[in-house]
Scaffold this active site. Structure first.
Site, PDB file in Angstrom:
ATOM      1  N   TYR A  66       7.705  -4.171   8.182  1.00  0.00           N
ATOM      2  CA  TYR A  66       6.773  -3.091   8.458  1.00  0.00           C
ATOM      3  C   TYR A  66       6.725  -2.881   9.963  1.00  0.00           C
ATOM      4  O   TYR A  66       6.211  -3.719  10.701  1.00  0.00           O
ATOM      5  CB  TYR A  66       5.378  -3.425   7.955  1.00  0.00           C
ATOM      6  CG  TYR A  66       5.230  -3.555   6.463  1.00  0.00           C
ATOM      7  CD1 TYR A  66       6.186  -3.055   5.586  1.00  0.00           C
ATOM      8  CD2 TYR A  66       4.109  -4.181   5.920  1.00  0.00           C
ATOM      9  CE1 TYR A  66       6.033  -3.181   4.218  1.00  0.00           C
ATOM     10  CE2 TYR A  66       3.942  -4.293   4.552  1.00  0.00           C
ATOM     11  CZ  TYR A  66       4.903  -3.799   3.708  1.00  0.00           C
ATOM     12  OH  TYR A  66       4.747  -3.931   2.346  1.00  0.00           O
ATOM     13  N   PHE A 215       0.943   0.127  -4.237  1.00  0.00           N
ATOM     14  CA  PHE A 215       0.555   1.532  -4.442  1.00  0.00           C
ATOM     15  C   PHE A 215      -0.510   1.642  -5.540  1.00  0.00           C
ATOM     16  O   PHE A 215      -0.388   2.460  -6.461  1.00  0.00           O
ATOM     17  CB  PHE A 215       1.766   2.395  -4.780  1.00  0.00           C
ATOM     18  CG  PHE A 215       2.740   2.552  -3.640  1.00  0.00           C
ATOM     19  CD1 PHE A 215       2.357   2.319  -2.327  1.00  0.00           C
ATOM     20  CD2 PHE A 215       4.045   2.939  -3.879  1.00  0.00           C
ATOM     21  CE1 PHE A 215       3.246   2.465  -1.279  1.00  0.00           C
ATOM     22  CE2 PHE A 215       4.955   3.098  -2.837  1.00  0.00           C
ATOM     23  CZ  PHE A 215       4.548   2.854  -1.534  1.00  0.00           C
ATOM     24  N   LEU A 217      -3.240   3.013  -5.396  1.00  0.00           N
ATOM     25  CA  LEU A 217      -3.874   4.327  -5.314  1.00  0.00           C
ATOM     26  C   LEU A 217      -2.840   5.453  -5.295  1.00  0.00           C
ATOM     27  O   LEU A 217      -3.136   6.577  -4.907  1.00  0.00           O
ATOM     28  CB  LEU A 217      -4.771   4.408  -4.072  1.00  0.00           C
ATOM     29  CG  LEU A 217      -5.900   3.377  -4.032  1.00  0.00           C
ATOM     30  CD1 LEU A 217      -6.705   3.490  -2.740  1.00  0.00           C
ATOM     31  CD2 LEU A 217      -6.824   3.537  -5.241  1.00  0.00           C
ATOM     32  N   PHE A 220       2.515   7.041  -1.505  1.00  0.00           N
ATOM     33  CA  PHE A 220       2.795   8.228  -0.700  1.00  0.00           C
ATOM     34  C   PHE A 220       2.319   9.511  -1.381  1.00  0.00           C
ATOM     35  O   PHE A 220       2.176  10.542  -0.728  1.00  0.00           O
ATOM     36  CB  PHE A 220       4.296   8.316  -0.402  1.00  0.00           C
ATOM     37  CG  PHE A 220       4.818   7.123   0.354  1.00  0.00           C
ATOM     38  CD1 PHE A 220       4.321   6.809   1.611  1.00  0.00           C
ATOM     39  CD2 PHE A 220       5.793   6.307  -0.201  1.00  0.00           C
ATOM     40  CE1 PHE A 220       4.799   5.699   2.300  1.00  0.00           C
ATOM     41  CE2 PHE A 220       6.264   5.193   0.483  1.00  0.00           C
ATOM     42  CZ  PHE A 220       5.766   4.894   1.743  1.00  0.00           C
TER      43      PHE A 220
END
Length: 300
Positions: A66, A215, A217, A220
């Site tokens: 990251y 992910f 939620l 992207f």
């Protein structure tokens, strides 16, 4: 400062002394746009990490790819020396190219270098949990994972890694992995709208292994659903809080790592642990992913 709240209870990783609060924090969004380079406001990123811990979080998910390197360096700056009980989980198996793309990095040398990069940038002597990332960007791909996992198992025997998890794997690959080394967690894409791992979650729960949806939620493409909106309005909550609460009620072995670079959103995420969804609301939300009745597909 956020007052400490119950974060959905806790879950003990199998074969370890680590008990994790069920709402943790995912550090991906601490890096710059497209998870590349530094954030616009490093001090704000530091503030988010410190408030997460003040709110009771004891599980941070990160990786040295990251940024690359950025999020781990921010974590070190914000939290080192690390408080007792904090579990930082990292992952290896990918790297970033100059065009910001993500590619596999699963050779012996790449995995060994990645472990040492994480150790250096987090200022640790040993990594608590390392997830082996395989598969595609969003989902598993078929094939044996014996070769890269054997490398991590060797690094574990050397004392550089304490425990091993998997990311982007199928149930078959998990079964293969268990014959090589103990696995404490599996991290796959899963949320109220993406339910392909329903049966896999049940298998892991029966074995006492944590399931950590990335992910949660939507990633992207944030989750959007009339059912979420209606449930949120009735509860006086946000749709994203309802989506997190649904995951907490889905199975006791699910650990959440929602990420954000915003203090406001961090506080909202932590408050999701206080939501109680009725059986009727859960049934309505289950249909978002085309599933109901314990994960069996709805037909007719």
């Amino acid at each position: 400062m956020t007052a400490q709240i119950g974060l959905g209870g806790s879950f003990a990783l199998p074969g370890t002394s680590m008990s994790l609060q069920r709402i943790g924090y995912g550090a991906m969004q601490l890096a710059g746009p497209q998870v590349w380079g530094p954030p616009r406001d490093v001090d704000a990123a530091i503030a988010v990490l410190r408030e997460a811990l003040a709110g009771g979080v004891n599980h941070i998910d990160t990786s040295d790819f990251y940024g690359p390197h950025v999020t781990n360096q921010i974590i070190k700056r914000a939290l080192h020396p690390y408080p007792e009980g904090l579990v930082i989980v990292t992952k290896v198996g990918a790297r970033r190219l100059e065009d910001k793309s993500w590619v596999h990095a699963l050779s012996r040398q790449e995995l060994t270098d990645a472990v040492h990069d994480n150790l250096r940038n987090l200022a640790m002597d040993a990594l608590a949990v390392v997830n082996l990332r395989v598969g595609g960007m969003m989902a598993p791909s078929e094939g044996s994972i014996e070769e890269p996992l054997t490398v991590l198992a060797e690094l574990k025997r050397q004392g550089l890694i304490r425990h091993i998890g998997l990311s982007n794997v199928s149930a078959g690959q998990w079964a293969e992995a268990r014959a090589i080394t103990d696995i404490v967690c599996v991290q796959n894409m899963y949320n109220v709208a993406h339910r392909q791992d329903d049966g896999f979650i049940e298998d892991l729960a029966q074995s006492g292994v944590a399931y950590v949806p990335f992910f949660p939620l939507g990633g992207f493409s944030p989750l959007q659903s009339a059912a979420l909106d209606e449930a949120a309005a009735a509860l006086g909550a946000t749709p994203m809080q309802v989506a997190l609460a649904w995951l907490l009620q889905r199975s006791p072995n699910i650990l959440l790592i929602p990420g954000t670079s915003s203090l406001v959103h961090l506080r909202e995420n932590l408050k999701a642990a206080a939501l109680e969804l009725s059986a009727e609301v859960v049934r309505e939300l289950d249909f978002i992913g085309g599933k109901s009745n314990g994960g069996r597909a709805v037909t007719g």
